[in-house]
Motif scaffolding. Structure first.
Motif, PDB file in Angstrom:
ATOM      1  N   THR A 294      29.241  55.979  54.437  1.00  0.00           N
ATOM      2  CA  THR A 294      28.380  55.592  53.323  1.00  0.00           C
ATOM      3  C   THR A 294      27.724  54.257  53.682  1.00  0.00           C
ATOM      4  N   ASP A 295      26.968  53.716  52.765  1.00  0.00           N
ATOM      5  CA  ASP A 295      26.345  52.407  53.017  1.00  0.00           C
ATOM      6  C   ASP A 295      27.046  51.300  52.244  1.00  0.00           C
ATOM      7  N   THR A 296      28.318  51.557  51.860  1.00  0.00           N
ATOM      8  CA  THR A 296      29.074  50.566  51.102  1.00  0.00           C
ATOM      9  C   THR A 296      30.386  50.249  51.811  1.00  0.00           C
TER      10      THR A 296
END
Length: 237
Positions: free
Chosen positions: A201-203
């Protein structure tokens, strides 16, 4: 008239989860004979209008209050020793199930109690570990080995963690089920190098002990791991 004596078909379930880092299995305390007061895997008789999987989910709900969950369920094997049940000839179709964050069970109408037990304590004969009714210790041993083996050559370890998850959380699944963690470098290469094992993910998650926050992942579409991620020698033995 049939030349074959009647017999019954039952289902038994080895339901696994990881609780506080411990590989755990769901047991019920039997409320009636045979083996009243003994602990056993949840299960019961297959009704005339049911298939085995439907009966497995029904018995789980009736005996433990745990309803159908999002996770993995598969048949383990059939247990058919003539003397496995003192009541009559009973053939059991055993199942294995596992999922993350399963709830605390509540004893249903057919059970006097229900709780999670540490798998390794049960099978090592720990001080507080009960003896299991019927042939359920054999079923539990077979079920543990099935899960341990499947973590080698499939991506099913992901079913033990809730999304999104970090790689350290996923590695702790292997450590709990195998009894020892996989080599860190080999684990990362296998997970990140198998297309579709995980999807970044981008987190990031929260940092541990002031370290760099770990990237969060979701389950990918891959189902197989080839070549397998073999258990460390200590786990294999």
């Amino acid at each position: 008239m049939s030349e074959h004596p009647p017999f019954a078909v039952t289902v038994d379930l080895a339901v696994f989860t990881i609780r506080d880092g411990v590989f755990s299995v769901l047991l019920v305390e039997r409320g009636g004979e045979p083996f009243a007061g003994s602990w056993a895997l949840p299960g019961g008789f297959v009704e005339a209008d049911e298939d085995a999987e439907t009966a497995a989910w029904r018995e789980l709900r009736e005996e433990t209050g745990v309803d159908r969950f999002e996770g993995h369920l598969e048949q383990l094997r059939t247990y058919s020793a003539p003397d496995r049940d003192p009541r009559m000839r009973v053939v059991s179709v055993a199942h294995v199930a596992f999922a993350p964050d399963l709830p605390e069970p509540e004893a249903g109408s057919d059970a006097a109690g229900a709780r999670w037990w540490a798998v390794d304590d049960l099978l090592a004969g720990g001080v507080d570990a009960p003896s299991l009714a019927f042939d359920h210790e054999e079923i539990l041993r077979d079920a543990r080995e099935r899960v341990r083996a499947k973590l080698e050559y499939t991506t099913l370890a992901r079913e033990f963690v809730a999304e999104p998850f970090t790689l350290p959380e996923l590695r702790r699944v292997y450590a709990a089920v195998w009894g020892t963690p996989p080599d860190l470098g080999g684990f990362r290469r296998k997970v990140l190098g198998t297309d579709g094992f995980v999807v970044a993910t981008d987190t990031h998650g929260s940092s541990a002990a002031g370290g760099r926050p770990a990237l969060l992942y979701r389950r990918g579409t891959a189902t197989d791991v080839q070549p397998p991620m073999l258990r460390p020698p200590a786990a294999a033995s």
